[in-house]
Scaffold this active site. Sequence first.
Site, PDB file in Angstrom:
ATOM      1  N   CYS A  75      17.520  -4.561  48.815  1.00  0.00           N
ATOM      2  CA  CYS A  75      18.956  -3.603  48.792  1.00  0.00           C
ATOM      3  C   CYS A  75      19.423  -2.873  50.103  1.00  0.00           C
ATOM      4  O   CYS A  75      18.451  -1.985  50.341  1.00  0.00           O
ATOM      5  CB  CYS A  75      18.843  -3.056  47.590  1.00  0.00           C
ATOM      6  SG  CYS A  75      20.271  -2.189  47.185  1.00  0.00           S
ATOM      7  N   CYS A  95      24.407  -7.012  52.257  1.00  0.00           N
ATOM      8  CA  CYS A  95      24.160  -6.831  50.850  1.00  0.00           C
ATOM      9  C   CYS A  95      23.412  -7.920  50.279  1.00  0.00           C
ATOM     10  O   CYS A  95      23.934  -9.083  50.725  1.00  0.00           O
ATOM     11  CB  CYS A  95      25.609  -6.702  50.106  1.00  0.00           C
ATOM     12  SG  CYS A  95      25.290  -6.333  48.402  1.00  0.00           S
TER      13      CYS A  95
HETATM   14  N1  DGL Z   1      22.225  -5.537  46.594  1.00  0.00           N
HETATM   15  C1  DGL Z   1      22.576  -4.139  46.998  1.00  0.00           C
HETATM   16  C2  DGL Z   1      22.801  -4.240  48.551  1.00  0.00           C
HETATM   17  O1  DGL Z   1      21.912  -4.888  49.283  1.00  0.00           O
HETATM   18  C3  DGL Z   1      23.865  -3.636  46.643  1.00  0.00           C
HETATM   19  C4  DGL Z   1      24.588  -3.821  45.205  1.00  0.00           C
HETATM   20  C5  DGL Z   1      24.923  -2.720  44.514  1.00  0.00           C
HETATM   21  O2  DGL Z   1      26.109  -2.239  44.779  1.00  0.00           O
HETATM   22  O3  DGL Z   1      24.315  -2.157  43.545  1.00  0.00           O
HETATM   23  O4  DGL Z   1      23.245  -3.258  48.983  1.00  0.00           O
END
Ligand code: DGL
Length: 266
Positions: free
Chosen positions: A74, A188
Amino acid sequence: MMRKPILLLDSGVGGLSVLRAVAARLPEWPLVYCADSAGYPYGTKAEAHVSARVAGLLGRLTERLDPAIAIIACNTASTIALGHVRPVLAVPVVGTVPAIKPAAERSRSRVIGVLGTEATVRQAYVDDLSARFAADCLVLRHGSAALVDAAEQTLRGKSPDPQIFRDAIAGLTGQPGGERLDTIVLACTHFPLVADALAAACPWPIAFVDGADGIARRAAYLLAALDGERASGAAANRAIFTGGLEGLAPLRPALKAFGLDSVESL
Ligand code: DGL
């Protein structure tokens, strides 16, 4: 003797784009994918909240699962919390940070976009990566929570409104200089899961870059040093959701497609 697992953590399903690359490079290692569905989304929350949550959860998970390494799959959690969690965890931690370096290497127009969550695009980490690796580029940034939700919905078999994808791309191309944009960093981990819909929303051909392969390479490098054990038989991968299992039925086919047949609650 079974190998220790590789732990991957995201707020939701986004980290599956990282799991896919890790599973392809390290098929003999068992993977445990944790979706912090009780804390989802991270990208609209304050830094202190995300940092405390990720540190607490990683502490609990590493104690319980005794992984060989932990991957924060993430960008939001990594750009905010990597510096805090690395010194306090007993296992090596691999983070996911915006792939600005490879984007700058491939851009011809020298205009690149960073598409992430609102939290990620405002981090000093992004300033630092831009200064180090893209000093001669115009680096545009845009955060979209709607796009994160659209990826969650897509994996649940729904078809989000195509305007969400057009708005996300226009958030970059509509900025001054954006008319020369030729490369977008998918900053993301949810976004590579909807790359086709994003490509269809681009007004001209734009290349997408993400960090999943780089993370898998880094994980393989760290594990090569630890790998004294032989795996016995195929490892079963599993998923853990922090928000309970209720309502997960629409997601099961996608989890299965990523090799996650078994789903538990934390
Ligand atoms: N998948 C997450 C990232 O790479 C973020 C998603 C969220 O807002 O929770 O930033």
